[in-house]
Design a protein around this motif. Structure first.
Motif, PDB file in Angstrom:
ATOM      1  N   MET A  97      37.868   6.021  11.889  1.00  0.00           N
ATOM      2  CA  MET A  97      36.741   5.772  10.831  1.00  0.00           C
ATOM      3  C   MET A  97      35.529   5.225  11.960  1.00  0.00           C
ATOM      4  SD  MET A  97      36.652   2.664   8.273  1.00  0.00           S
ATOM      5  CE  MET A  97      35.505   1.643   8.614  1.00  0.00           C
ATOM      6  N   SER A  98      34.277   5.568  11.540  1.00  0.00           N
ATOM      7  CA  SER A  98      33.078   5.378  12.302  1.00  0.00           C
ATOM      8  C   SER A  98      33.013   3.980  12.540  1.00  0.00           C
ATOM      9  CB  SER A  98      31.980   6.126  11.842  1.00  0.00           C
ATOM     10  OG  SER A  98      31.747   5.462  10.558  1.00  0.00           O
ATOM     11  N   TRP A  99      33.163   3.213  11.458  1.00  0.00           N
ATOM     12  CA  TRP A  99      33.051   1.462  11.863  1.00  0.00           C
ATOM     13  C   TRP A  99      33.980   0.826  12.037  1.00  0.00           C
ATOM     14  CZ3 TRP A  99      28.974  -1.313   9.051  1.00  0.00           C
ATOM     15  CH2 TRP A  99      27.844  -0.593   8.735  1.00  0.00           C
ATOM     16  N   ILE A 100      35.198   1.290  12.543  1.00  0.00           N
ATOM     17  CA  ILE A 100      36.175   0.870  13.415  1.00  0.00           C
ATOM     18  C   ILE A 100      36.933   1.554  14.199  1.00  0.00           C
ATOM     19  CG2 ILE A 100      38.226  -0.748  12.884  1.00  0.00           C
ATOM     20  CD1 ILE A 100      37.609  -1.885  10.449  1.00  0.00           C
ATOM     21  N   ARG A 131      20.814   4.013   8.286  1.00  0.00           N
ATOM     22  CA  ARG A 131      20.937   4.883   7.262  1.00  0.00           C
ATOM     23  C   ARG A 131      22.013   5.950   7.442  1.00  0.00           C
ATOM     24  NH1 ARG A 131      15.543   5.917   7.529  1.00  0.00           N
ATOM     25  NH2 ARG A 131      14.295   4.630   5.735  1.00  0.00           N
ATOM     26  N   GLN A 132      21.858   6.321   8.883  1.00  0.00           N
ATOM     27  CA  GLN A 132      22.977   7.175   9.223  1.00  0.00           C
ATOM     28  C   GLN A 132      24.498   6.700   9.105  1.00  0.00           C
ATOM     29  OE1 GLN A 132      22.699   8.112  13.367  1.00  0.00           O
ATOM     30  NE2 GLN A 132      20.920   9.331  13.116  1.00  0.00           N
ATOM     31  N   LYS A 133      24.576   5.356   9.714  1.00  0.00           N
ATOM     32  CA  LYS A 133      25.781   4.717   9.484  1.00  0.00           C
ATOM     33  C   LYS A 133      26.433   4.178   8.095  1.00  0.00           C
ATOM     34  CE  LYS A 133      26.213   4.935  13.840  1.00  0.00           C
ATOM     35  NZ  LYS A 133      26.971   5.835  14.488  1.00  0.00           N
ATOM     36  N   PHE A 134      25.373   3.733   7.351  1.00  0.00           N
ATOM     37  CA  PHE A 134      25.866   3.566   5.900  1.00  0.00           C
ATOM     38  C   PHE A 134      26.148   4.846   5.007  1.00  0.00           C
ATOM     39  CE2 PHE A 134      25.875  -0.958   5.322  1.00  0.00           C
ATOM     40  CZ  PHE A 134      24.855  -1.363   6.141  1.00  0.00           C
ATOM     41  N   ASP A 160      15.361   3.655   0.051  1.00  0.00           N
ATOM     42  CA  ASP A 160      16.659   4.395   0.069  1.00  0.00           C
ATOM     43  C   ASP A 160      17.763   3.787   0.914  1.00  0.00           C
ATOM     44  OD1 ASP A 160      16.180   6.537   3.031  1.00  0.00           O
ATOM     45  OD2 ASP A 160      15.041   4.697   2.291  1.00  0.00           O
ATOM     46  N   LEU A 161      17.330   2.994   1.814  1.00  0.00           N
ATOM     47  CA  LEU A 161      18.413   2.468   2.602  1.00  0.00           C
ATOM     48  C   LEU A 161      18.902   1.164   1.631  1.00  0.00           C
ATOM     49  CD1 LEU A 161      19.965   1.558   5.367  1.00  0.00           C
ATOM     50  CD2 LEU A 161      17.743   0.449   5.972  1.00  0.00           C
ATOM     51  N   GLN A 162      18.158   0.570   0.842  1.00  0.00           N
ATOM     52  CA  GLN A 162      18.761  -0.423  -0.192  1.00  0.00           C
ATOM     53  C   GLN A 162      19.707   0.191  -1.109  1.00  0.00           C
ATOM     54  OE1 GLN A 162      15.997  -3.178  -2.343  1.00  0.00           O
ATOM     55  NE2 GLN A 162      14.215  -2.466  -0.703  1.00  0.00           N
ATOM     56  N   GLN A 163      19.321   1.377  -1.366  1.00  0.00           N
ATOM     57  CA  GLN A 163      20.314   2.125  -2.347  1.00  0.00           C
ATOM     58  C   GLN A 163      21.691   2.336  -1.616  1.00  0.00           C
ATOM     59  OE1 GLN A 163      19.283   5.502  -4.485  1.00  0.00           O
ATOM     60  NE2 GLN A 163      17.994   4.193  -5.937  1.00  0.00           N
ATOM     61  N   LEU A 164      21.685   2.826  -0.352  1.00  0.00           N
ATOM     62  CA  LEU A 164      22.933   3.205   0.550  1.00  0.00           C
ATOM     63  C   LEU A 164      23.617   1.892   0.646  1.00  0.00           C
ATOM     64  CD1 LEU A 164      21.642   5.540   3.259  1.00  0.00           C
ATOM     65  CD2 LEU A 164      23.232   6.022   1.424  1.00  0.00           C
ATOM     66  N   ILE A 165      22.750   0.956   0.945  1.00  0.00           N
ATOM     67  CA  ILE A 165      23.516  -0.384   1.313  1.00  0.00           C
ATOM     68  C   ILE A 165      24.435  -0.913   0.057  1.00  0.00           C
ATOM     69  CG2 ILE A 165      23.223  -2.912   1.726  1.00  0.00           C
ATOM     70  CD1 ILE A 165      21.149  -2.256   3.606  1.00  0.00           C
TER      71      ILE A 165
END
Lengths: 330, 259
Positions: free
Chosen positions: A1-4, A98-101, A130-135
């Motif tokens: 998994m990319s975040w862990i 953006r990429q990570k979320f 758009d970042l707000q939406q992804l988050i």
């Protein structure tokens, strides 16, 4: 998994982890991930690459924390002050986010497997839509998970957080849900972005800076502060162990200080309640003297009604919070 | 297996305690040795001051000169320096020394804090010690330096008349979170009484309310004394950008600090 990062500890790392775990372990660790730009300069790469490496290091550190039994991590990803940096750098960081979320949203299975709950704390209205939406999507997707918690402070400063908590309480007062005398340390803590988390036990700042830089100022009053000179992208398991050891050495004194503070808080609340009751009785009474038994009864009634008011207020906040901020009402 | 790990952990921590104790012991002895050397060499260097007792050099002289010397070597002075004592045992004389050193070096605001409120409760004792040490350490120069003690609530706007005026402030945990809560209560009361709206509440307004009661700038630097690695409730709002330097003990005696 990319975040862990999916990587097990070496034998020596596991041994050290087991030895450390024989003592008191922090349950919640906060990181100020400082040094990405200096690392980029040192390694002769672009700043963007430095930040990217910083994210990879975060993934690795989360794995180490899980291995050490630390199930809650808060990180300072982007300060409101950072908006003052060059447009190029800010845009680069937004793009990285953006990429990570986006990537996170494609890894639902892994997220569920690890039971990761992601929260993003800060004034998200300052971010691109758009970042707000992804988050928002990431937060909603992981809301029900409860094995480990990652709080990402993005567009965050502590003073802003405290001011918005005060604003929330003022909203409660305006709506008649609570009185201004109900405002207390406990209530303020409940109104902070971090209200769903316990206070961090340990705060680590890398790159040698010895400032808090407007990060969790309220929440880290009684936390163990460890300043390490290593640059964030070069952070190692041993650095983390060193910080945990520092926490263990300060543990007794910190517990004592926290208990003392809690006692002081309780005393403060009792005094506040007593003076409110005294005022109430004065208003109500027609010059009649109230005996101590009735006064005690009034005090208990008052405390019960205050607690009920606060409970209703916090419920209302949960329901209306997203709407209020979105509408620009507050 | 668990027992083995526990034993290893205990051993590791025992090592650390021994290391700390050794370092502390060394520091005291090295400081005493340094002081002795400075004491011997100073009169040779100055060629003036007669020792009060024959054969021994008054420690005041060595300290006095060091105060001045430190001031000259410091390139940038903090406007407000905080002394955060985390040790259980507090020596008022040593703290007073530190404060007087700050004054001699030219720091305008000095605050003294401990999380148990010891300084707050013994405010007058600390003031006496500071005045005493000021006389002892600064001697004939002490008239150039004046110190103003600030207690909450009764402060008037202080005037920087003399360039050597220092303001000493005694702080406790009540000045931290509790002050923020009190400011929040004030703002909520204003909203209750329709004197303010929600839109009037922001960081700037809260900041100016908190500044009103403290009347002192944000600390630029905090010297934390003692083994506890924490701010222990010291002015959470105000230490947003404060540099925190950790020192081992306020009873150390080594005041040659550079930052």
């Amino acid at each position: 998994m990319s975040w862990i990062r999916e990587r097990e500890l070496s034998f020596l790392e596991r041994l050290t982890a087991n030895i450390l775990k024989a003592g008191p372990m922090p349950k919640h660790v906060a990181f100020i991930m400082d040094g990405n730009r200096r690392f980029a300069q040192k390694a002769h790469v672009q700043r963007q690459e430095g930040h990217s490496q910083g994210f990879e290091k975060l993934a690795e550190t989360l794995r180490w924390c899980l291995n050490l039994g630390i199930h809650e991590v808060t990180v300072y990803a982007f300060s409101i002050e950072n908006f003052k940096r060059s447009k190029e750098e800010v845009d680069g960081l937004m793009e990285l986010a953006r990429q990570k979320f986006s990537r996170l949203l494609t890894e639902q299975e892994n997220l569920e497997k690890h039971g990761v709950c992601i929260r993003v704390l800060g004034d998200l209205t300052l971010l691109p839509a758009d970042l707000q939406q992804l988050i928002a999507k990431s937060v909603v997707a992981t809301k029900a998970h409860n094995k480990c918690f990652l709080n990402v402070c993005f567009a965050y400063t502590s003073r802003y957080e405290i001011a918005s908590a005060v604003k929330e309480m003022a909203w409660g007062v305006e709506q008649g849900l609570i009185k201004s005398s109900d405002v207390s340390e406990v209530l303020l803590s409940e109104c902070l972005y971090s209200s769903n988390s316990p206070n961090p036990d340990l705060l680590i700042r890398t790159s040698g800076e010895v400032r808090l830089s407007d990060f969790l100022l309220w929440q880290t009053s009684y936390s163990c502060l460890v300043f390490q000179s290593v640059l964030w992208p070069e952070y190692s398991f041993w650095n983390l162990c060193e910080a945990v050891l520092q926490y263990q050495l300060s543990y007794q004194s910190l517990q004592k200080a926290r208990d003392l503070h809690r006692e002081g808080q309780a005393l403060q609340q009792m005094e506040e309640d007593r003076s409110c009751v005294a005022e109430l009785l004065q208003h109500r009474g027609n010059g009649k003297l109230v005996d101590s038994q009735s006064r005690q009864k009034e005090l208990l009634n008052y405390i019960a009604s205050r607690e009920e008011r606060v409970r209703c207020f916090l419920n209302a906040l949960q329901m209306f919070y997203p709407v209020l901020w979105g509408s620009g009402y507050v | 297996m668990t027992i083995l790990y526990e034993m290893a952990w205990r051993f590791l921590h025992a090592l650390f305690y021994v290391q700390r104790a050794l370092v502390a012991w060394f520091r005291v002895h090295i400081w005493r040795w340094k002081r002795a050397v400075v004491g011997l060499l100073l009169p040779l260097a100055l060629g003036l001051h007669k020792p009060k007792k024959t054969g021994t050099i008054s420690k005041r002289t060595s300290r006095r000169v060091r105060c001045g010397a430190d001031g000259r070597t410091l390139e940038k002075l903090p406007l407000h320096l905080g002394l955060l004592i985390t040790e259980e045992e507090i020596h008022f004389t040593d703290v007073a020394n530190l404060v007087v050193w700050c004054m001699a070096v030219g720091i305008s605001y000095v605050s003294v804090y401990d999380n148990q409120g010891v300084f707050r409760r013994n405010n007058s004792r600390l003031m006496e010690e500071i005045l005493k040490q000021q006389q002892e350490l600064l001697g004939m120069d002490s008239s150039k330096y004046s110190v103003e003690f600030m207690k909450n609530g009764t402060d008037k706007q202080e005037h920087q008349v003399l360039s050597c005026q220092s303001v000493v402030k005694v702080l406790s945990p009540d000045d931290g979170r509790l002050s923020i809560v009190q400011a929040a209560q004030q703002l909520c009361r204003d909203v209750e009484q329709k004197e303010k709206t929600l839109k009037d509440i922001n960081v700037t307004v809260l900041d100016s309310l908190l500044r009103e009661s403290k009347n002192i700038p944000d600390p630029d630097l905090v010297l934390k004394f003692g083994p506890v690695e924490s701010t222990l409730g010291f002015l959470p709002w105000h230490i947003r950008l404060t540099e925190i330097i950790c020192l081992d003990s306020h009873s150390d005696g080594t005041h040659s600090l550079h930052w």
